[in-house]
Design an enzyme around this catalytic site. Structure first.
Site, mmCIF file in Angstrom:
data_model
loop_
_atom_site.group_PDB
_atom_site.id
_atom_site.type_symbol
_atom_site.label_atom_id
_atom_site.label_comp_id
_atom_site.label_asym_id
_atom_site.label_seq_id
_atom_site.Cartn_x
_atom_site.Cartn_y
_atom_site.Cartn_z
ATOM 1 N N GLU A 83 16.718 19.991 12.483
ATOM 2 C CA GLU A 83 15.665 20.149 11.494
ATOM 3 C C GLU A 83 16.267 19.723 10.183
ATOM 4 O O GLU A 83 15.848 19.775 9.039
ATOM 5 C CB GLU A 83 15.307 21.510 11.172
ATOM 6 C CG GLU A 83 16.354 22.763 10.843
ATOM 7 C CD GLU A 83 16.014 23.946 10.519
ATOM 8 O OE1 GLU A 83 15.237 24.096 9.549
ATOM 9 O OE2 GLU A 83 16.240 24.965 11.105
ATOM 10 N N CYS A 115 14.961 26.203 13.737
ATOM 11 C CA CYS A 115 16.193 26.407 14.506
ATOM 12 C C CYS A 115 15.999 26.675 15.988
ATOM 13 O O CYS A 115 16.831 26.641 16.839
ATOM 14 C CB CYS A 115 16.860 27.926 13.919
ATOM 15 S SG CYS A 115 17.416 27.986 12.454
ATOM 16 N N HIS A 250 20.269 34.293 18.329
ATOM 17 C CA HIS A 250 19.998 33.235 17.034
ATOM 18 C C HIS A 250 20.792 34.001 15.815
ATOM 19 O O HIS A 250 20.258 35.257 15.527
ATOM 20 C CB HIS A 250 18.765 32.702 16.755
ATOM 21 C CG HIS A 250 18.481 31.951 15.390
ATOM 22 N ND1 HIS A 250 19.549 30.908 15.252
ATOM 23 C CD2 HIS A 250 17.941 32.286 14.273
ATOM 24 C CE1 HIS A 250 19.361 30.533 13.899
ATOM 25 N NE2 HIS A 250 18.170 31.577 13.645
HETATM 26 P P1 HMG Z 1 19.220 39.657 -0.186
HETATM 27 O O1 HMG Z 1 18.039 40.217 -0.499
HETATM 28 O O2 HMG Z 1 19.999 39.066 -1.318
HETATM 29 O O3 HMG Z 1 20.041 40.830 0.568
HETATM 30 O O4 HMG Z 1 19.042 38.602 0.820
HETATM 31 P P2 HMG Z 1 19.664 42.397 0.794
HETATM 32 O O5 HMG Z 1 19.566 43.032 -0.549
HETATM 33 O O6 HMG Z 1 18.782 42.422 1.883
HETATM 34 O O7 HMG Z 1 21.144 42.825 1.421
HETATM 35 C C1 HMG Z 1 21.570 42.237 2.350
HETATM 36 C C2 HMG Z 1 22.373 43.513 3.120
HETATM 37 O O8 HMG Z 1 23.530 43.851 2.525
HETATM 38 C C3 HMG Z 1 21.355 44.617 3.312
HETATM 39 O O9 HMG Z 1 21.628 45.424 4.577
HETATM 40 C C4 HMG Z 1 21.925 45.570 2.327
HETATM 41 O O10 HMG Z 1 21.947 46.900 2.420
HETATM 42 C C5 HMG Z 1 23.355 45.242 2.284
HETATM 43 P P3 HMG Z 1 20.386 45.803 5.584
HETATM 44 O O11 HMG Z 1 19.789 46.831 4.797
HETATM 45 O O12 HMG Z 1 19.564 44.492 5.806
HETATM 46 O O13 HMG Z 1 21.110 46.313 6.733
HETATM 47 N N1 HMG Z 1 24.161 45.333 1.056
HETATM 48 C C6 HMG Z 1 25.472 45.764 1.090
HETATM 49 N N2 HMG Z 1 26.283 46.263 2.125
HETATM 50 C C7 HMG Z 1 27.631 46.436 1.773
HETATM 51 N N3 HMG Z 1 27.844 46.754 0.401
HETATM 52 C C8 HMG Z 1 27.124 46.526 -0.563
HETATM 53 C C9 HMG Z 1 25.551 45.807 -0.404
HETATM 54 N N4 HMG Z 1 24.770 45.481 -0.916
HETATM 55 C C10 HMG Z 1 23.854 45.094 -0.263
HETATM 56 N N5 HMG Z 1 27.437 46.417 -1.839
HETATM 57 C C11 HMG Z 1 18.458 37.423 2.845
HETATM 58 C C12 HMG Z 1 19.366 38.813 2.186
HETATM 59 C C13 HMG Z 1 18.926 37.489 4.287
HETATM 60 C C14 HMG Z 1 17.198 37.840 3.017
HETATM 61 C C15 HMG Z 1 19.068 36.131 2.440
HETATM 62 O O14 HMG Z 1 20.268 36.005 2.492
HETATM 63 C C16 HMG Z 1 18.028 35.091 2.674
HETATM 64 O O15 HMG Z 1 16.986 34.966 2.297
HETATM 65 N N6 HMG Z 1 18.703 34.418 3.869
HETATM 66 C C17 HMG Z 1 18.138 33.368 4.351
HETATM 67 C C18 HMG Z 1 16.756 33.452 5.332
HETATM 68 C C19 HMG Z 1 17.445 34.081 6.752
HETATM 69 O O16 HMG Z 1 18.601 34.104 6.976
HETATM 70 N N7 HMG Z 1 16.381 34.641 7.269
HETATM 71 C C20 HMG Z 1 16.858 35.305 8.703
HETATM 72 C C21 HMG Z 1 15.697 35.610 9.460
HETATM 73 S S1 HMG Z 1 14.715 33.966 9.838
HETATM 74 C C22 HMG Z 1 15.713 33.057 10.717
HETATM 75 O O17 HMG Z 1 16.703 33.289 11.304
HETATM 76 C C23 HMG Z 1 15.570 31.276 10.826
HETATM 77 C C24 HMG Z 1 16.506 30.556 10.083
HETATM 78 O O18 HMG Z 1 17.585 30.488 10.692
HETATM 79 C C25 HMG Z 1 15.853 29.229 9.748
HETATM 80 C C26 HMG Z 1 15.155 28.257 10.901
HETATM 81 O O19 HMG Z 1 14.494 28.879 11.862
HETATM 82 O O20 HMG Z 1 15.389 26.963 10.685
HETATM 83 C C27 HMG Z 1 16.771 31.223 8.516
#
Ligand code: HMG
Length: 418
Positions: A83, A115, A250
């Site tokens: 991609e 992906c 994935h």
């Molecule tokens: P965010 O909103 O900054 O993070 O972004 P958050 O607030 O959701 O925190 C992440 C985790 O850290 C949470 O854990 C928090 O609790 C924890 P969860 O509740 O989810 O288990 N946390 C902590 N833990 C320990 N100590 C701390 C602490 N603070 C928080 N102090 C997000 C996270 C993944 C949304 C962001 O990084 C993002 O947008 N990433 C890109 C999108 C993505 O990867 N999506 C995945 C699904 S889609 C997919 O897989 C397709 C893709 O590969 C693309 C394609 O297909 O081409 C992306």
């Protein structure tokens, strides 16, 4: 479709630089535990414009051919799932064919669906061979991508880059696939996208996680229905999903594999005959079983935690990471694989690890591939991120690796390190 078909061998190419994820957290004023414990990351691969999708794909494919002693005249299909393509028309696969001086007698094309694009290419190759259309030839499927969200975004710690090349044949030394038992689920959603001309992906991060889990449920249930009918799994004391020795997911970030595994278990727990006897809360608690995650998933994440998201290649990095450590122990056992691509599409499939998997993985020498990388500072990472995509720096490619050297008259020029 009675042939044994699947993945014979694989090779991995990674960018030459990486950052420590705790360095990135500190630079962003974030508690490092959010990136390590919260997302499951340790290190993140960093590319520069010279390490583009073509260079990474060509490096992985050349490595596969060299390490596994593949006779190029046997390759009848070369597919690149990506991609992060570099042209609207000319496929990455044509570049790879040219750079590797491969014969003309092969199909070459790219496959795209976020992906999921690599899995789309893999299934085309598997079904081409299984149908007999391949007439004894093998296919090379390369998953090559650069995950880029941009500086100071929520997605920043989930970037990465690299390529995995898969040799697909009737000698599935790594994974003999259960052809025809795949479960699929696709939906039209805006969870993650990259409009033409943009370098950085746009993402509705939390919604993308919901989409992944919903599509996983559909794909897994589709596979399970066929696997039950074929007698590969059954409803018993062990849930159908528990009857798979391991499951590779994935992995956009490592914590996602944990969420995915919980969701898969929830599907089984909700659909079990005795589900009415439990509450949603008790099923959720059971689905989150740390023992199940440790036994079926954790060992697959070693490479992903050190490289980051590689979009199409992420599932195949998880497979590589799993077999790197457990190929011998898993020989003869069935594993499950879940591919997800935003937009979105998911596919769940299964296969049996081959007796020669450990031997094949030793040749891939993955520790050496990672050991050659250089750790860079956040300042250097930011400098590399800001370089224009069409102006690669004059850096000599390392031995066996390809680099984009310049774009002359709209034609991309590459060099291979000696
Ligand atoms: P965010 O909103 O900054 O993070 O972004 P958050 O607030 O959701 O925190 C992440 C985790 O850290 C949470 O854990 C928090 O609790 C924890 P969860 O509740 O989810 O288990 N946390 C902590 N833990 C320990 N100590 C701390 C602490 N603070 C928080 N102090 C997000 C996270 C993944 C949304 C962001 O990084 C993002 O947008 N990433 C890109 C999108 C993505 O990867 N999506 C995945 C699904 S889609 C997919 O897989 C397709 C893709 O590969 C693309 C394609 O297909 O081409 C992306």
């Amino acid at each position: 479709m009675k042939k044994r078909v699947g993945i014979e061998a694989l090779a991995v190419a990674v960018p030459s630089r990486y950052v420590d994820i705790e360095d990135l957290a500190r630079a962003r004023g974030v508690d490092p535990a959010k990136y390590t414990a919260g997302l499951g990351a340790r290190e993140m691969a960093v590319t520069d414009p010279g390490e583009d999708t073509v260079a990474l794909a060509a490096t992985a494919a050349a490595r596969l051919i060299r390490q596994q002693d593949v006779d190029p005249s046997r390759i009848g299909m070369l597919v690149v799932g990506t991609e992060t393509g570099i042209d609207h028309s000319k496929p990455v696969a044509s570049h790879v064919q040219g750079l590797l001086k491969l014969p003309r007698t092969m199909r070459t094309y790219d496959t795209q669906h976020a992906c999921y694009g690599g899995t789309a290419g893999l299934m085309a190759a598997v079904e081409w061979i299984a149908s007999g259309a391949g007439a004894g030839k093998v296919a090379v499927v390369v998953c090559s991508d650069i995950a880029r969200y941009g500086l100071n975004t929520a997605g920043e710690p989930t970037q990465g880059g690299g390529a995995v090349a898969l040799l697909v044949s009737e000698q599935p030394d790594l994974l003999a696939m259960d052809v025809g038992l795949n479960g699929v689920c696709s939906m039209d959603v805006y969870d993650f996208w990259r409009p033409v001309g943009r370098r950085e992906a746009l993402v509705d991060g939390h919604y993308s996680i919901t989409c992944y889990l919903e599509a996983l449920s559909g794909a897994y249930r589709g596979w399970r229905e066929k696997a039950l009918a074929a007698g590969l799994v059954r409803w018993s004391d062990a849930l159908p999903g528990e009857q798979l020795a391991r499951i590779a997911y994935h992995v956009p970030f490592c914590k996602m594999a944990r969420k995915a595994h919980t969701q898969l278990r929830l599907c089984d727990l909700e659909d079990a005959a005795d589900a009415a006897a439990s509450t949603p809360e008790s099923r959720e608690a059971q689905a989150k079983s740390a023992a199940s995650y440790d036994a079926q998933v954790a060992t697959s994440l070693g490479l992903n935690s050190r490289i980051g998201n590689v979009y199409t290649a992420s599932l195949y990095l998880a497979l590589a990471g799993l077999l790197q450590h457990e190929a011998g122990a898993l020989a003869g056992q069935r594993i499950g694989l879940l591919s997800y691509g935003s937009g979105c599409a998911a596919e769940f499939y299964s296969g049996t690890v081959g007796e020669k998997a450990a031997e094949r993985m030793a040749k891939a020498d993955l520790e050496a591939v990672l050991a050659r990388r250089e750790r860079v500072s956040i300042e250097e990472y930011e400098r590399l991120m800001k370089l224009p995509a069409d102006a690669p720096e004059a850096v000599a490619p390392s031995p066996g690796a390809f680099r984009l050297t310049e774009i002359r008259d709209h034609r991309r020029q590459y060099a291979e390190g000696n």
